[in-house]
Design an enzyme around this catalytic site. Sequence first.
Site, PDB file in Angstrom:
ATOM      1  NE  ARG A  75     -10.931  -9.736  -2.060  1.00 44.49           N
ATOM      2  CZ  ARG A  75     -11.323  -8.818  -2.934  1.00 44.49           C
ATOM      3  NH1 ARG A  75     -11.728  -9.174  -4.143  1.00 44.49           N
ATOM      4  NH2 ARG A  75     -11.317  -7.548  -2.622  1.00 44.49           N
ATOM      5  CE  LYS A 126      -3.899  -1.818   2.748  1.00 42.89           C
ATOM      6  NZ  LYS A 126      -4.984  -1.614   1.754  1.00 42.89           N
TER       7      LYS A 126
HETATM    8  N1  BES Z   1      -8.177  -3.695   4.445  1.00 50.06           N
HETATM    9  C1  BES Z   1      -8.312  -3.284   3.098  1.00 50.06           C
HETATM   10  C2  BES Z   1      -9.613  -2.505   2.842  1.00 50.06           C
HETATM   11  C3  BES Z   1      -9.679  -1.139   3.500  1.00 50.06           C
HETATM   12  C4  BES Z   1      -9.232  -0.034   2.819  1.00 50.06           C
HETATM   13  C5  BES Z   1     -10.230  -1.002   4.756  1.00 50.06           C
HETATM   14  C6  BES Z   1      -9.313   1.222   3.423  1.00 50.06           C
HETATM   15  C7  BES Z   1     -10.307   0.230   5.356  1.00 50.06           C
HETATM   16  C8  BES Z   1      -9.850   1.348   4.695  1.00 50.06           C
HETATM   17  C9  BES Z   1      -8.321  -4.502   2.177  1.00 50.06           C
HETATM   18  O1  BES Z   1      -7.528  -5.545   2.591  1.00 50.06           O
HETATM   19  C10 BES Z   1      -7.804  -4.050   0.854  1.00 50.06           C
HETATM   20  O2  BES Z   1      -6.675  -3.663   0.794  1.00 50.06           O
HETATM   21  N2  BES Z   1      -8.639  -4.127  -0.182  1.00 50.06           N
HETATM   22  C11 BES Z   1      -8.262  -3.738  -1.489  1.00 50.06           C
HETATM   23  C12 BES Z   1      -8.770  -4.768  -2.463  1.00 50.06           C
HETATM   24  C13 BES Z   1      -8.259  -4.591  -3.858  1.00 50.06           C
HETATM   25  C14 BES Z   1      -6.780  -4.838  -3.909  1.00 50.06           C
HETATM   26  C15 BES Z   1      -8.986  -5.544  -4.763  1.00 50.06           C
HETATM   27  C16 BES Z   1      -8.873  -2.374  -1.764  1.00 50.06           C
HETATM   28  O3  BES Z   1      -9.973  -2.104  -1.285  1.00 50.06           O
HETATM   29  O4  BES Z   1      -8.208  -1.556  -2.384  1.00 50.06           O
HETATM   30 MN    MN Z   2      -5.539  -5.356   1.955  1.00 50.58          MN
END
Ligand code: BES
Ligand code: MN
Length: 506
Positions: free
Chosen positions: A359, A285
């Site tokens: 997931r 990230k």
């Molecule tokens: N934990 C994150 C989702 C999230 C983002 C929660 C911001 C709270 C605040 C999750 O694991 C994630 O990173 N999801 C990705 C999925 C994508 C790579 C398909 C996302 O939402 O960008």
């Molecule tokens: Mn994530």
Amino acid sequence: MKSELKVTVRNAVAGTDQDLGCLGIFVFQGERFEKADNWPFGKETLNLIRKILKRNDLAGKLYRETVVFPEHGSAPPMIILIGLGKRNEFTLEKFRGAAANAGKAAQSHREDKLILLLDPSYLQFDGPEVAGAAVEGVTLGLYKFSAFKTLDREEVRDLKSLTILVPERSRAKAVRTETAVAVKISRAVYLARDLISMPANELTPTVLAEKAQALTEKRDKLKVTILSAPEMKRLGMNALLGVASGSVQEPKFIIVSYLGGDEATAPLVFVGKALTFDSGGISLKPAEKMDEMKSDMAGGAAVLAAVSAASELGLPINVVALIPATENMPGGKACRPGDILRSMSGKTIEVINTDAEGRLILADALHYASRFEPAAIIDVATLTGACIVALGEQVTGMMGADGPLKEEIKRASEQTGEMVWELPLWENYHEQIKSEVADFKNSAGRPGGAITAAAFLSSFVGPYPWVHLDIAGPAWLTKGTAYHPKGASGVGVRLLVRFLRNRCRQ
Ligand code: BES
Ligand code: MN
Ligand code: ZN
């Protein structure tokens, strides 16, 4: 957890309760003050309140606070008038916020005792309901995570006691019961908020498992089982292990069961995503706000706290919380984009993006849930940024195929004020998560991201009623709301407890 607020319920007795502390009075916009039955304060106090409302017709505006320090002999040391807005727009949710404001105003004026005069007849709500809302509002509004503060610059003095004054003797018993329930529920929300606020170096999967274990010490109907990596390996939980592989922290699969119901009845299973930290893994990230990813275990915290509350309340119900707990870190052993994992269900998953890790761990947990032949499965997860884009920060996304179960969640959400909105889960979304080289892929890109994530999860759920709650938005609030300070909200705890209580008709 910080010092306890002592909550008591008393009957208002005419003219006797002057020195209980700072007095909070709720007023509607544009209305005169209707004196409660057995007005417990002197005539001068009543006249003072009436005079303020007469001179300032905005004092009743929603959440407006008017603070006065009366001088006359029999008066409480401080009176806070709290606006409830227009009577015909009044809701219990607004009342929670108004009560929170009363608590914050009292505390910021360094008062340690607050009395709230509740007259359900003019508040148009059931007495016990209003009292429960007052307790939740005051308690939740005053939450502060201060475990790691060695120095308190503001020398905050906590509010010590809350007295609920009710006018009618006949309702006092029900009010007392509901108040005690609200105290327990608020404690459960505190537990979740504390866990979510803890930084990832302090709250590892191992520590989370220990905290779950510690909850069972005084309660015999609550049992905790912890699976460690070798057991997960034996069970074939390779999706979960794949996520954990980049971290030096051991993953834990935490199983908390509360069997308060009939032995023969199928349990409800709650599944909570618990990434004690989500760096994104190899699909790292960006740095901005990455610190907030310590809260990526908010689903796990919510289901743990909800089951803990169910046991505290002694609900006649069987419920199991499954909490897959791990970190998502980059590293030499980390899972790579392109890797294919064989999940516990036997279905294979192509990892497109290691940041779509929630997931993956839920796939194994949802499959594991089938062992219980559950009456229903509800998963709670900070799953997608896409859900925040769709619904905003304060709203939980709901997806699932079971109509009646979704209706139960909607009803609970209306009762607790935790906003839940349904997103569709149509057949076309399932197409998007098919992989060229494996059964499924873990990311279908940005369009409909919250829903394709849910479609992915649904492939691992057995033939049981199931609902998925995406709490990515409300789990961590960048702006506080009426009775949620910014940061960890504990969203889902009250919702799940309300859902359980509704099932028990309590
Ligand atoms: N934990 C994150 C989702 C999230 C983002 C929660 C911001 C709270 C605040 C999750 O694991 C994630 O990173 N999801 C990705 C999925 C994508 C790579 C398909 C996302 O939402 O960008
Ligand atoms: Mn994530
Ligand atoms: Zn995550």
